[in-house]
Design a protein around this motif. Structure first.
Motif, PDB file in Angstrom:
ATOM      1  N   VAL A 154      -7.115   6.520  -6.791  1.00 19.97           N
ATOM      2  CA  VAL A 154      -6.034   6.022  -5.232  1.00 19.97           C
ATOM      3  C   VAL A 154      -6.099   5.779  -4.009  1.00 19.97           C
ATOM      4  O   VAL A 154      -7.265   5.557  -3.835  1.00 19.97           O
ATOM      5  CB  VAL A 154      -5.558   8.079  -5.407  1.00 19.97           C
ATOM      6  CG1 VAL A 154      -4.966   8.317  -6.536  1.00 19.97           C
ATOM      7  CG2 VAL A 154      -7.232   8.832  -4.985  1.00 19.97           C
ATOM      8  N   LYS A 155      -5.730   5.310  -3.410  1.00 20.19           N
ATOM      9  CA  LYS A 155      -5.637   5.215  -1.508  1.00 20.19           C
ATOM     10  C   LYS A 155      -4.873   6.218  -0.889  1.00 20.19           C
ATOM     11  O   LYS A 155      -3.501   6.631  -0.844  1.00 20.19           O
ATOM     12  CB  LYS A 155      -4.968   4.000  -1.722  1.00 20.19           C
ATOM     13  CG  LYS A 155      -5.726   3.485  -0.389  1.00 20.19           C
ATOM     14  CD  LYS A 155      -5.152   1.632  -0.476  1.00 20.19           C
ATOM     15  CE  LYS A 155      -5.795   0.938   0.654  1.00 20.19           C
ATOM     16  NZ  LYS A 155      -5.495  -0.650   0.949  1.00 20.19           N
ATOM     17  N   THR A 156      -5.793   6.926   0.361  1.00 21.25           N
ATOM     18  CA  THR A 156      -5.412   7.868   1.269  1.00 21.25           C
ATOM     19  C   THR A 156      -4.334   6.571   2.585  1.00 21.25           C
ATOM     20  O   THR A 156      -4.457   5.835   2.104  1.00 21.25           O
ATOM     21  CB  THR A 156      -6.086   8.573   1.693  1.00 21.25           C
ATOM     22  OG1 THR A 156      -7.771   7.359   1.654  1.00 21.25           O
ATOM     23  CG2 THR A 156      -6.598   9.158   0.661  1.00 21.25           C
ATOM     24  N   THR A 157      -3.745   7.295   2.903  1.00 22.57           N
ATOM     25  CA  THR A 157      -3.024   7.251   3.863  1.00 22.57           C
ATOM     26  C   THR A 157      -3.166   5.971   5.187  1.00 22.57           C
ATOM     27  O   THR A 157      -2.989   5.432   5.562  1.00 22.57           O
ATOM     28  CB  THR A 157      -1.612   8.140   4.450  1.00 22.57           C
ATOM     29  OG1 THR A 157      -2.464   9.379   4.729  1.00 22.57           O
ATOM     30  CG2 THR A 157      -1.013   9.101   3.718  1.00 22.57           C
ATOM     31  N   ASP A 158      -4.567   6.482   5.487  1.00 21.06           N
ATOM     32  CA  ASP A 158      -5.959   6.130   6.146  1.00 21.06           C
ATOM     33  C   ASP A 158      -6.812   4.945   5.585  1.00 21.06           C
ATOM     34  O   ASP A 158      -7.515   4.557   6.149  1.00 21.06           O
ATOM     35  CB  ASP A 158      -6.414   7.289   6.975  1.00 21.06           C
ATOM     36  CG  ASP A 158      -7.496   7.998   5.919  1.00 21.06           C
ATOM     37  OD1 ASP A 158      -6.684   7.756   5.070  1.00 21.06           O
ATOM     38  OD2 ASP A 158      -7.755   8.506   6.491  1.00 21.06           O
ATOM     39  N   GLY A 159      -6.588   4.294   4.707  1.00 21.15           N
ATOM     40  CA  GLY A 159      -6.845   3.126   3.801  1.00 21.15           C
ATOM     41  C   GLY A 159      -8.279   3.562   3.203  1.00 21.15           C
ATOM     42  O   GLY A 159      -8.532   2.769   2.767  1.00 21.15           O
ATOM     43  N   TYR A 160      -8.684   4.805   2.708  1.00 18.20           N
ATOM     44  CA  TYR A 160      -9.580   5.569   1.351  1.00 18.20           C
ATOM     45  C   TYR A 160      -9.057   4.838   0.170  1.00 18.20           C
ATOM     46  O   TYR A 160      -8.614   5.668  -0.166  1.00 18.20           O
ATOM     47  CB  TYR A 160     -10.081   6.136   2.532  1.00 18.20           C
ATOM     48  CG  TYR A 160     -11.214   6.101   3.601  1.00 18.20           C
ATOM     49  CD1 TYR A 160     -12.281   6.603   3.421  1.00 18.20           C
ATOM     50  CD2 TYR A 160     -10.356   6.544   4.514  1.00 18.20           C
ATOM     51  CE1 TYR A 160     -12.936   6.024   5.033  1.00 18.20           C
ATOM     52  CE2 TYR A 160     -10.805   6.569   5.647  1.00 18.20           C
ATOM     53  CZ  TYR A 160     -12.267   6.902   5.433  1.00 18.20           C
ATOM     54  OH  TYR A 160     -13.227   6.737   7.260  1.00 18.20           O
ATOM     55  N   THR A 161      -9.934   4.360  -0.439  1.00 14.85           N
ATOM     56  CA  THR A 161     -10.024   4.134  -1.480  1.00 14.85           C
ATOM     57  C   THR A 161     -10.964   4.790  -2.693  1.00 14.85           C
ATOM     58  O   THR A 161     -12.372   4.963  -2.231  1.00 14.85           O
ATOM     59  CB  THR A 161     -10.384   2.495  -2.706  1.00 14.85           C
ATOM     60  OG1 THR A 161      -8.990   1.569  -1.825  1.00 14.85           O
ATOM     61  CG2 THR A 161      -9.486   2.628  -3.626  1.00 14.85           C
ATOM     62  N   LEU A 162     -10.468   6.232  -3.575  1.00 15.41           N
ATOM     63  CA  LEU A 162     -11.224   7.090  -4.234  1.00 15.41           C
ATOM     64  C   LEU A 162     -10.961   6.984  -5.275  1.00 15.41           C
ATOM     65  O   LEU A 162      -9.833   7.002  -6.182  1.00 15.41           O
ATOM     66  CB  LEU A 162     -10.772   8.440  -3.622  1.00 15.41           C
ATOM     67  CG  LEU A 162     -10.869   8.739  -1.994  1.00 15.41           C
ATOM     68  CD1 LEU A 162     -10.276  10.100  -1.638  1.00 15.41           C
ATOM     69  CD2 LEU A 162     -11.740   8.444  -1.308  1.00 15.41           C
TER      70      LEU A 162
END
Length: 289
Positions: A154-162
Protein backbone atom coordinates in the motif's frame (compact mmCIF):
# COMPACT_ATOMS: atom_id res chain seq x y z
CA UNK A 1 71.35 -49.17 -9.00
CA UNK A 2 73.96 -50.11 -11.50
CA UNK A 3 76.37 -47.23 -12.20
CA UNK A 4 75.07 -45.09 -9.28
CA UNK A 5 76.72 -44.51 -5.95
CA UNK A 6 74.44 -44.45 -2.92
CA UNK A 7 75.74 -42.59 0.15
CA UNK A 8 75.51 -44.51 3.43
CA UNK A 9 72.92 -43.37 5.98
CA UNK A 10 75.54 -42.07 8.41
CA UNK A 11 76.92 -39.62 5.85
CA UNK A 12 73.43 -38.29 5.05
CA UNK A 13 72.74 -37.60 8.72
CA UNK A 14 76.03 -35.72 9.08
CA UNK A 15 75.27 -33.57 6.01
CA UNK A 16 71.85 -32.70 7.48
CA UNK A 17 73.42 -31.61 10.77
CA UNK A 18 75.86 -29.33 8.94
CA UNK A 19 73.02 -27.68 6.96
CA UNK A 20 70.99 -27.15 10.15
CA UNK A 21 73.94 -25.49 11.85
CA UNK A 22 74.35 -23.03 8.94
CA UNK A 23 70.65 -22.04 9.10
CA UNK A 24 70.91 -21.47 12.88
CA UNK A 25 73.98 -19.25 12.40
CA UNK A 26 72.15 -17.15 9.77
CA UNK A 27 69.10 -16.74 12.07
CA UNK A 28 71.36 -15.55 14.89
CA UNK A 29 72.99 -12.92 12.65
CA UNK A 30 69.60 -11.44 11.46
CA UNK A 31 68.60 -8.16 13.14
CA UNK A 32 65.42 -8.45 15.24
CA UNK A 33 64.17 -5.02 14.18
CA UNK A 34 64.29 -5.89 10.48
CA UNK A 35 62.24 -9.07 10.75
CA UNK A 36 58.60 -8.03 10.17
CA UNK A 37 57.18 -11.21 11.65
CA UNK A 38 58.86 -10.65 15.01
CA UNK A 39 57.70 -7.02 15.19
CA UNK A 40 59.74 -4.11 16.50
CA UNK A 41 62.09 -5.86 18.93
CA UNK A 42 59.31 -8.41 19.64
CA UNK A 43 57.14 -6.12 21.82
CA UNK A 44 53.37 -6.62 22.03
CA UNK A 45 50.80 -4.09 20.78
CA UNK A 46 49.10 -2.06 23.54
CA UNK A 47 45.49 -3.18 24.04
CA UNK A 48 42.99 -0.32 24.52
CA UNK A 49 39.29 -0.39 25.28
CA UNK A 50 37.38 0.31 21.98
CA UNK A 51 34.54 2.04 23.88
CA UNK A 52 36.89 4.88 24.90
CA UNK A 53 36.70 6.04 21.25
CA UNK A 54 32.89 6.06 21.23
CA UNK A 55 30.15 8.54 22.17
CA UNK A 56 26.65 7.64 23.40
CA UNK A 57 23.55 9.06 21.69
CA UNK A 58 19.92 9.14 22.94
CA UNK A 59 17.26 7.58 20.70
CA UNK A 60 14.19 9.81 20.42
CA UNK A 61 11.04 8.05 19.19
CA UNK A 62 8.37 9.92 17.13
CA UNK A 63 5.44 11.69 18.87
CA UNK A 64 3.00 8.85 18.02
CA UNK A 65 4.36 6.98 21.07
CA UNK A 66 3.71 7.86 24.73
CA UNK A 67 7.34 7.60 25.89
CA UNK A 68 9.84 9.30 23.59
CA UNK A 69 13.08 8.05 25.18
CA UNK A 70 14.07 4.82 23.41
CA UNK A 71 17.43 4.23 25.11
CA UNK A 72 21.01 4.94 23.98
CA UNK A 73 23.30 3.71 21.20
CA UNK A 74 27.10 4.05 20.78
CA UNK A 75 28.99 5.44 17.78
CA UNK A 76 32.70 5.98 17.07
CA UNK A 77 33.78 9.63 17.47
CA UNK A 78 34.43 11.77 14.40
CA UNK A 79 37.95 11.08 13.15
CA UNK A 80 39.31 12.33 9.84
CA UNK A 81 36.88 11.60 7.00
CA UNK A 82 34.72 9.33 9.16
CA UNK A 83 31.94 11.60 10.50
CA UNK A 84 29.86 10.22 13.40
CA UNK A 85 26.54 11.77 12.24
CA UNK A 86 26.89 10.18 8.77
CA UNK A 87 27.55 6.78 10.35
CA UNK A 88 24.43 7.12 12.53
CA UNK A 89 22.02 8.16 9.76
CA UNK A 90 20.10 5.17 8.43
CA UNK A 91 20.78 3.02 11.50
CA UNK A 92 17.82 0.70 12.28
CA UNK A 93 16.92 0.02 15.91
CA UNK A 94 14.35 -2.36 17.39
CA UNK A 95 12.34 -1.23 20.42
CA UNK A 96 9.57 -2.84 22.46
CA UNK A 97 6.12 -1.27 22.33
CA UNK A 98 5.73 -2.07 26.05
CA UNK A 99 8.52 0.44 26.78
CA UNK A 100 7.35 3.07 24.28
CA UNK A 101 3.68 3.03 25.38
CA UNK A 102 4.33 2.13 29.04
CA UNK A 103 2.00 -0.88 28.74
CA UNK A 104 3.27 -4.36 29.66
CA UNK A 105 0.40 -6.03 27.74
CA UNK A 106 1.96 -4.85 24.43
CA UNK A 107 5.30 -6.57 25.06
CA UNK A 108 4.70 -8.89 22.09
CA UNK A 109 4.99 -5.96 19.66
CA UNK A 110 8.41 -4.99 18.27
CA UNK A 111 8.80 -1.55 16.67
CA UNK A 112 11.63 -0.70 14.28
CA UNK A 113 12.77 2.92 13.93
CA UNK A 114 15.38 4.40 11.58
CA UNK A 115 17.64 7.38 12.35
CA UNK A 116 16.74 10.30 10.07
CA UNK A 117 18.71 13.18 11.61
CA UNK A 118 21.25 13.88 14.38
CA UNK A 119 20.85 16.95 16.60
CA UNK A 120 23.56 17.15 19.24
CA UNK A 121 23.30 13.97 21.29
CA UNK A 122 19.72 13.23 20.15
CA UNK A 123 18.81 10.92 17.28
CA UNK A 124 15.55 11.90 15.55
CA UNK A 125 13.94 8.69 14.31
CA UNK A 126 10.99 7.70 12.13
CA UNK A 127 8.81 4.58 11.95
CA UNK A 128 10.49 1.83 9.91
CA UNK A 129 8.53 -1.35 10.65
CA UNK A 130 6.54 -3.46 13.08
CA UNK A 131 6.72 -7.13 14.00
CA UNK A 132 5.38 -9.69 16.46
CA UNK A 133 7.48 -11.79 18.83
CA UNK A 134 7.83 -15.50 18.06
CA UNK A 135 6.40 -16.67 21.40
CA UNK A 136 3.16 -14.70 20.83
CA UNK A 137 2.82 -16.08 17.30
CA UNK A 138 3.38 -19.66 18.50
CA UNK A 139 0.80 -19.22 21.27
CA UNK A 140 -1.89 -18.33 18.66
CA UNK A 141 -1.34 -21.39 16.44
CA UNK A 142 -3.45 -24.33 17.64
CA UNK A 143 -5.11 -27.47 16.33
CA UNK A 144 -8.66 -27.83 14.95
CA UNK A 145 -8.75 -24.34 13.34
CA UNK A 146 -7.82 -22.76 9.99
CA UNK A 147 -4.98 -20.21 9.74
CA UNK A 148 -5.61 -17.43 7.21
CA UNK A 149 -2.88 -15.01 6.06
CA UNK A 150 -2.91 -12.07 3.64
CA UNK A 151 -0.40 -9.47 2.50
CA UNK A 152 -0.68 -6.28 0.46
CA UNK A 153 1.54 -3.41 -0.73
CA UNK A 154 0.00 0.00 0.00
CA UNK A 155 0.97 3.65 -0.41
CA UNK A 156 0.09 6.31 2.20
CA UNK A 157 -0.98 9.86 1.39
CA UNK A 158 2.49 11.23 2.32
CA UNK A 159 4.33 8.91 -0.10
CA UNK A 160 5.42 5.93 2.06
CA UNK A 161 5.19 2.47 0.48
CA UNK A 162 4.37 -0.24 3.03
CA UNK A 163 3.93 -3.99 2.92
CA UNK A 164 1.36 -5.19 5.46
CA UNK A 165 0.86 -8.78 6.63
CA UNK A 166 -2.34 -9.91 8.33
CA UNK A 167 -3.01 -13.15 10.22
CA UNK A 168 -6.28 -14.57 11.55
CA UNK A 169 -7.77 -17.82 12.85
CA UNK A 170 -11.23 -19.34 12.52
CA UNK A 171 -13.43 -19.56 15.62
CA UNK A 172 -16.29 -21.78 16.86
CA UNK A 173 -19.82 -20.94 15.79
CA UNK A 174 -22.50 -20.42 18.44
CA UNK A 175 -23.82 -23.66 19.97
CA UNK A 176 -21.32 -25.67 17.91
CA UNK A 177 -21.00 -29.36 18.82
CA UNK A 178 -18.42 -30.34 16.20
CA UNK A 179 -14.86 -30.70 17.47
CA UNK A 180 -13.19 -28.77 14.61
CA UNK A 181 -13.94 -25.40 12.98
CA UNK A 182 -12.10 -25.49 9.67
CA UNK A 183 -13.14 -23.02 6.94
CA UNK A 184 -13.69 -24.11 3.33
CA UNK A 185 -11.30 -22.96 0.58
CA UNK A 186 -13.89 -20.58 -0.88
CA UNK A 187 -14.50 -19.01 2.53
CA UNK A 188 -10.75 -18.57 3.08
CA UNK A 189 -10.50 -16.76 -0.28
CA UNK A 190 -13.36 -14.42 0.68
CA UNK A 191 -11.82 -13.67 4.10
CA UNK A 192 -8.42 -13.01 2.52
CA UNK A 193 -10.03 -10.58 0.05
CA UNK A 194 -11.74 -8.73 2.94
CA UNK A 195 -8.39 -8.48 4.77
CA UNK A 196 -6.67 -7.01 1.69
CA UNK A 197 -9.54 -4.54 1.02
CA UNK A 198 -9.64 -3.22 4.61
CA UNK A 199 -5.84 -2.84 4.85
CA UNK A 200 -5.70 -1.03 1.47
CA UNK A 201 -8.62 1.28 2.32
CA UNK A 202 -7.23 2.29 5.73
CA UNK A 203 -3.68 2.88 4.43
CA UNK A 204 -4.51 4.82 1.26
CA UNK A 205 -6.68 7.42 3.04
CA UNK A 206 -4.22 8.25 5.86
CA UNK A 207 -0.61 9.36 6.29
CA UNK A 208 2.08 7.31 8.09
CA UNK A 209 1.44 8.85 11.51
CA UNK A 210 -2.32 8.19 11.36
CA UNK A 211 -1.78 4.65 10.09
CA UNK A 212 0.64 3.78 12.91
CA UNK A 213 -1.86 5.22 15.40
CA UNK A 214 -4.44 2.74 14.01
CA UNK A 215 -2.01 -0.19 14.03
CA UNK A 216 -0.85 0.17 17.65
CA UNK A 217 -4.23 -0.40 19.43
CA UNK A 218 -5.17 -3.31 17.05
CA UNK A 219 -8.21 -1.48 15.63
CA UNK A 220 -7.68 -2.93 12.11
CA UNK A 221 -7.83 -6.50 13.45
CA UNK A 222 -11.18 -5.80 15.14
CA UNK A 223 -12.56 -4.25 11.93
CA UNK A 224 -11.57 -7.36 9.93
CA UNK A 225 -13.19 -9.65 12.54
CA UNK A 226 -16.44 -7.65 12.31
CA UNK A 227 -16.42 -7.60 8.49
CA UNK A 228 -15.87 -11.37 8.21
CA UNK A 229 -18.60 -12.42 10.69
CA UNK A 230 -21.00 -13.18 7.81
CA UNK A 231 -18.47 -15.46 6.07
CA UNK A 232 -16.95 -17.33 9.04
CA UNK A 233 -16.34 -16.24 12.66
CA UNK A 234 -12.71 -15.22 13.30
CA UNK A 235 -10.51 -14.79 16.38
CA UNK A 236 -7.03 -13.40 17.13
CA UNK A 237 -6.84 -11.25 13.98
CA UNK A 238 -3.65 -9.17 14.00
CA UNK A 239 -1.57 -7.08 11.63
CA UNK A 240 1.37 -9.42 12.08
CA UNK A 241 4.07 -7.40 10.34
CA UNK A 242 4.63 -4.06 8.58
CA UNK A 243 7.64 -3.24 6.39
CA UNK A 244 8.60 0.15 4.94
CA UNK A 245 9.57 -0.56 1.31
CA UNK A 246 9.99 3.03 0.15
CA UNK A 247 9.86 6.52 1.56
CA UNK A 248 9.72 10.05 0.08
CA UNK A 249 12.65 12.43 -0.16
CA UNK A 250 13.97 13.54 3.25
CA UNK A 251 12.19 16.66 4.54
CA UNK A 252 13.49 18.17 7.80
CA UNK A 253 10.32 20.25 8.36
CA UNK A 254 8.08 17.15 8.28
CA UNK A 255 10.48 15.29 10.57
CA UNK A 256 10.37 18.14 13.11
CA UNK A 257 6.54 18.10 12.94
CA UNK A 258 6.66 14.37 13.68
CA UNK A 259 8.83 15.04 16.74
CA UNK A 260 6.89 18.07 17.98
CA UNK A 261 5.15 17.67 21.34
CA UNK A 262 1.45 17.41 20.53
CA UNK A 263 0.25 17.43 24.14
CA UNK A 264 -1.55 20.74 24.76
CA UNK A 265 -1.59 22.38 28.20
CA UNK A 266 -5.23 22.19 29.28
CA UNK A 267 -4.64 23.39 32.85
CA UNK A 268 -5.42 21.78 36.21
CA UNK A 269 -8.77 20.33 37.26
CA UNK A 270 -10.83 22.69 39.46
CA UNK A 271 -12.95 21.49 42.37
CA UNK A 272 -16.20 23.52 42.32
CA UNK A 273 -17.00 22.67 45.96
CA UNK A 274 -13.78 24.32 47.14
CA UNK A 275 -14.58 27.64 48.96
CA UNK A 276 -11.48 29.19 47.39
CA UNK A 277 -13.25 28.98 44.02
CA UNK A 278 -16.01 31.58 43.96
CA UNK A 279 -18.33 32.56 41.15
CA UNK A 280 -19.03 36.28 41.23
CA UNK A 281 -22.05 37.68 39.43
CA UNK A 282 -21.19 41.16 38.25
CA UNK A 283 -23.84 43.74 37.50
CA UNK A 284 -24.67 43.80 33.83
CA UNK A 285 -22.74 40.62 33.13
CA UNK A 286 -25.36 39.69 30.55
CA UNK A 287 -24.09 42.41 28.19
CA UNK A 288 -21.53 45.17 28.19
CA UNK A 289 -20.31 46.50 31.59
Amino acid sequence: WRGKWIAPRGRLREAGRQEGGKVAQLAGKMAVGKNRKLGKKGRKKKVTDPFLKKDWYTIQAPSMFVKRDGGVTPCTKTQGNKIASEALKGRIMELSLADLNDNADMAYRKIKVSVEDVQGEKLLTNFYGMDMTRDKLCSLIKKWQSLIEARVDVKTTDGYTLRMFCIGFTNKRRNQVKKTWYAQTGQIRQIRKKMVDIMTEEATKSDLKELVSKLLPETLGKEIEKACEGIFPLQNVHIRKVKVLGKPKFDLVKLMELHADTANDVGAKVDRADPAVKEENLAGSGGRL
